[in-house]
Design a protein around this motif. Structure first.
Motif, PDB file in Angstrom:
ATOM      1  N   MET A   1       0.834  -1.190   0.000  1.00 22.89           N
ATOM      2  CA  MET A   1       0.000   0.000   0.000  1.00 22.89           C
ATOM      3  C   MET A   1       0.879   1.254   0.000  1.00 22.89           C
ATOM      4  O   MET A   1       1.986   1.223   0.500  1.00 22.89           O
ATOM      5  N   TYR A   2       0.338   2.287  -0.571  1.00 25.37           N
ATOM      6  CA  TYR A   2       1.094   3.527  -0.629  1.00 25.37           C
ATOM      7  C   TYR A   2       0.349   4.637   0.108  1.00 25.37           C
ATOM      8  O   TYR A   2      -0.868   4.728   0.023  1.00 25.37           O
ATOM      9  N   ARG A   3       1.106   5.418   0.823  1.00 29.32           N
ATOM     10  CA  ARG A   3       0.550   6.594   1.467  1.00 29.32           C
ATOM     11  C   ARG A   3       1.074   7.807   0.703  1.00 29.32           C
ATOM     12  O   ARG A   3       2.286   7.974   0.559  1.00 29.32           O
ATOM     13  N   VAL A   4       0.152   8.592   0.183  1.00 32.48           N
ATOM     14  CA  VAL A   4       0.548   9.707  -0.683  1.00 32.48           C
ATOM     15  C   VAL A   4       0.114  11.023  -0.045  1.00 32.48           C
ATOM     16  O   VAL A   4      -1.024  11.160   0.415  1.00 32.48           O
ATOM     17  N   LYS A   5       1.034  11.968   0.004  1.00 33.25           N
ATOM     18  CA  LYS A   5       0.698  13.311   0.491  1.00 33.25           C
ATOM     19  C   LYS A   5       0.755  14.267  -0.680  1.00 33.25           C
ATOM     20  O   LYS A   5       1.770  14.334  -1.363  1.00 33.25           O
ATOM     21  N   GLU A  44      -4.206  13.595   1.974  1.00 33.79           N
ATOM     22  CA  GLU A  44      -3.548  12.319   2.231  1.00 33.79           C
ATOM     23  C   GLU A  44      -4.363  11.222   1.558  1.00 33.79           C
ATOM     24  O   GLU A  44      -5.551  11.067   1.833  1.00 33.79           O
ATOM     25  N   LEU A  45      -3.717  10.465   0.681  1.00 36.91           N
ATOM     26  CA  LEU A  45      -4.409   9.391  -0.024  1.00 36.91           C
ATOM     27  C   LEU A  45      -3.789   8.055   0.346  1.00 36.91           C
ATOM     28  O   LEU A  45      -2.580   7.959   0.549  1.00 36.91           O
ATOM     29  N   GLU A  77       4.337  13.489  -2.268  1.00 32.88           N
ATOM     30  CA  GLU A  77       5.310  12.554  -1.703  1.00 32.88           C
ATOM     31  C   GLU A  77       4.640  11.194  -1.645  1.00 32.88           C
ATOM     32  O   GLU A  77       3.514  11.077  -1.171  1.00 32.88           O
ATOM     33  N   ILE A  78       5.328  10.179  -2.137  1.00 34.24           N
ATOM     34  CA  ILE A  78       4.769   8.827  -2.127  1.00 34.24           C
ATOM     35  C   ILE A  78       5.613   7.960  -1.203  1.00 34.24           C
ATOM     36  O   ILE A  78       6.838   7.954  -1.302  1.00 34.24           O
ATOM     37  N   GLU A  79       4.944   7.264  -0.324  1.00 34.16           N
ATOM     38  CA  GLU A  79       5.659   6.431   0.639  1.00 34.16           C
ATOM     39  C   GLU A  79       5.022   5.047   0.607  1.00 34.16           C
ATOM     40  O   GLU A  79       3.804   4.924   0.701  1.00 34.16           O
TER      41      GLU A  79
ATOM     42  N   GLU B  35      -7.922   3.995  -1.953  1.00 38.15           N
ATOM     43  CA  GLU B  35      -8.682   3.394  -0.856  1.00 38.15           C
ATOM     44  C   GLU B  35      -9.200   4.418   0.140  1.00 38.15           C
ATOM     45  O   GLU B  35     -10.186   4.187   0.821  1.00 38.15           O
ATOM     46  N   ASP B  36      -8.507   5.518   0.243  1.00 35.55           N
ATOM     47  CA  ASP B  36      -8.933   6.511   1.227  1.00 35.55           C
ATOM     48  C   ASP B  36      -8.387   7.881   0.848  1.00 35.55           C
ATOM     49  O   ASP B  36      -7.289   7.998   0.309  1.00 35.55           O
ATOM     50  N   VAL B  37      -9.189   8.909   1.115  1.00 37.33           N
ATOM     51  CA  VAL B  37      -8.748  10.285   0.885  1.00 37.33           C
ATOM     52  C   VAL B  37      -9.119  11.108   2.115  1.00 37.33           C
ATOM     53  O   VAL B  37     -10.258  11.034   2.596  1.00 37.33           O
TER      54      VAL B  37
END
Lengths: 84, 84
Positions: A1-5, A44-45, A77-79, B35-37
């Motif tokens: 999974m990616y957390r994107v700001k 935040e996605l 930023e992609i984490e 999946e989430d925003v």
């Protein structure tokens, strides 16, 4: 999974009435040292597993929906995070 | 002079209808991997010379105006820049 700001800001040349209103409010509260305020969006996605390149997806989402490229700049930023 | 970046986000426990609307819009545009925003605010402030502690000023501004501490969290970055 990616957390994107994603950070979306108004371009330098575009007037920011909302930022001006906040600046005036701060002045009226005696924060006179504030010289400038610019207001933007922060998102935040969470993005699930995908075969496509995540950076490409995020860039496409920014261009098409999250930002208005005519008056706004965006950066992100992609984490990658381990799924719990 | 100081350049301050303030990030305001809804607390984890607070519903984010705006974020949900954006998520649904992205799904309807075939970005199904989203999946989430969560949507927040991003502010850039310029603060001039002051005798007070800048961190203290920024924290006070966040508490009193920039964020609603009941439903929002905030964090900030302060950077000292040379005056041009």
């Amino acid at each position: 999974m990616y957390r994107v700001k994603v950070y979306v800001t108004l371009r330098e040349s575009v007037l920011d009435p909302q930022g001006n209103a906040v600046k005036n409010a701060l002045h009226s509260m005696n924060f006179n040292e504030v010289e400038d305020v610019r207001i933007g969006k922060y998102m935040e996605l969470a993005i699930g597993k995908t075969d496509r390149n995540v950076e490409e997806i995020v860039d496409e989402m920014c261009k098409k929906l999250l930002a208005n490229p005519v008056i706004e700049d965006y950066r992100y930023e992609i984490e990658e995070v381990a799924v719990k």
